[in-house]
Enzyme design. Sequence first.
Site, PDB file in Angstrom:
ATOM      1  N   TYR A  13      10.845  11.514   9.245  1.00 33.62           N
ATOM      2  CA  TYR A  13      11.683  11.676   8.063  1.00 33.62           C
ATOM      3  C   TYR A  13      12.346  13.049   8.112  1.00 33.62           C
ATOM      4  CZ  TYR A  13       9.195   7.454   6.733  1.00 33.62           C
ATOM      5  OH  TYR A  13       8.675   6.187   6.731  1.00 33.62           O
ATOM      6  N   GLN A  36       3.488  12.663  -3.284  1.00 36.58           N
ATOM      7  CA  GLN A  36       4.099  13.099  -2.030  1.00 36.58           C
ATOM      8  C   GLN A  36       5.611  12.969  -2.183  1.00 36.58           C
ATOM      9  OE1 GLN A  36       4.376  10.351   1.537  1.00 36.58           O
ATOM     10  NE2 GLN A  36       2.557  11.522   2.110  1.00 36.58           N
ATOM     11  N   GLY A  42      -5.770   4.585   3.075  1.00 41.31           N
ATOM     12  CA  GLY A  42      -4.647   3.806   2.568  1.00 41.31           C
ATOM     13  C   GLY A  42      -4.936   2.323   2.637  1.00 41.31           C
ATOM     14  N   ARG A  43      -4.830   1.768   3.838  1.00 39.23           N
ATOM     15  CA  ARG A  43      -4.989   0.327   4.000  1.00 39.23           C
ATOM     16  C   ARG A  43      -6.374  -0.158   3.588  1.00 39.23           C
ATOM     17  NH1 ARG A  43      -3.184   0.576   9.999  1.00 39.23           N
ATOM     18  NH2 ARG A  43      -3.339   2.783   9.531  1.00 39.23           N
ATOM     19  N   ALA A  52       5.471   8.980  -0.512  1.00 37.24           N
ATOM     20  CA  ALA A  52       6.891   8.907  -0.167  1.00 37.24           C
ATOM     21  C   ALA A  52       7.785   8.670  -1.375  1.00 37.24           C
ATOM     22  CB  ALA A  52       7.123   7.829   0.887  1.00 37.24           C
ATOM     23  N   ARG A  57       2.372  17.285   4.692  1.00 37.80           N
ATOM     24  CA  ARG A  57       2.015  16.287   5.706  1.00 37.80           C
ATOM     25  C   ARG A  57       2.820  16.561   6.968  1.00 37.80           C
ATOM     26  NH1 ARG A  57       1.198   9.758   5.508  1.00 37.80           N
ATOM     27  NH2 ARG A  57      -0.958  10.451   5.391  1.00 37.80           N
TER      28      ARG A  57
END
Length: 316
Positions: free
Chosen positions: A139, A53, A282-283, A11, A187
């Site tokens: 978004y 990204q 990710g996490r 992002a 994405r």
Amino acid sequence: MGGAGLIMSEATAVTPEGRITPGCAGIWNDEQVEALLPITRFIEQQGAVPGIQIAHAGRKGSAARPWEGGHHLRNEEGGYDIMAPGNEPFDSDGVRLWKTPRMMTLADIEQTQAAFVAAAERSLQAGYKLLEIHAAHGYLLHSFFTPLANNRQDEYGGSLENRARMLLETTKKIRDVWPEHLPLAVRLSVADWDDQGLTVQDNIQMAKWLKELGVDLIDCSAGGASPASRSSLGSRNADQIGLAAGIREGSDIRTMAVGAVTEAEQAEKIIATGQADLVLLGREMLRDPYWPFHAAQILGVDTKTMMPVQNAFFVG
């Protein structure tokens, strides 16, 4: 150093007002390129591929950082004006401030597409080797595509083809400046998880259109278009993996699977059974930055080549 093959900067905003929060990264000027170069060089020195990204938050921009509430910020609080396909706020719960976006004009659309192109060019200058266009999670680009956020009456609203126009035009312009030998990904929120929203079949069609434009990979996420369009954030169920499999089978394009992938055998099965071509974490990587190394050990892979560069220091 932990054995990852790809490190993705998520992002990264193409304009200042395209940031989700005032704390988000951007790539709208040359100073940001200079700041990113040492990072991409370091990633490559460790044997991984640097990816980025690029994104525009649309009506979800000007938000407080998540740990500060996530609500919209007034301009005097450090917020900024936002724009979207229409002029409906993301939410209206009557408790927190939800900014009303300005409906984008055709000139706004053209300028925003140009900002995405400039961000792609700067991403290349900054040393990134994989570029991903963020068109998910409510978004800007996703909000043009989903009927949950787009009620325009012009050529960018109405039919599926019209709602797809913003993303397809933007992608084509980016593909024209992004080198052919480097991968381009998009994405998507493959399902809006709302009866009035986008379906997997809608996104199979989008993936086919994107493939025709030269897109190499679809990053398969879901949700986020509206408060009612749930996402798997916080969920321990990998309910998005099947979406990657559906896009891969339905549009014959390579896919990336995301969401609640936590175990080595789980990730291996996704690849081995053809559900996706890449697995993104990710996490779990935040919890354990050496997850790929530990996964290799669990799967019985020789990890000698995965060891980070060693530095020896001797005290005389």
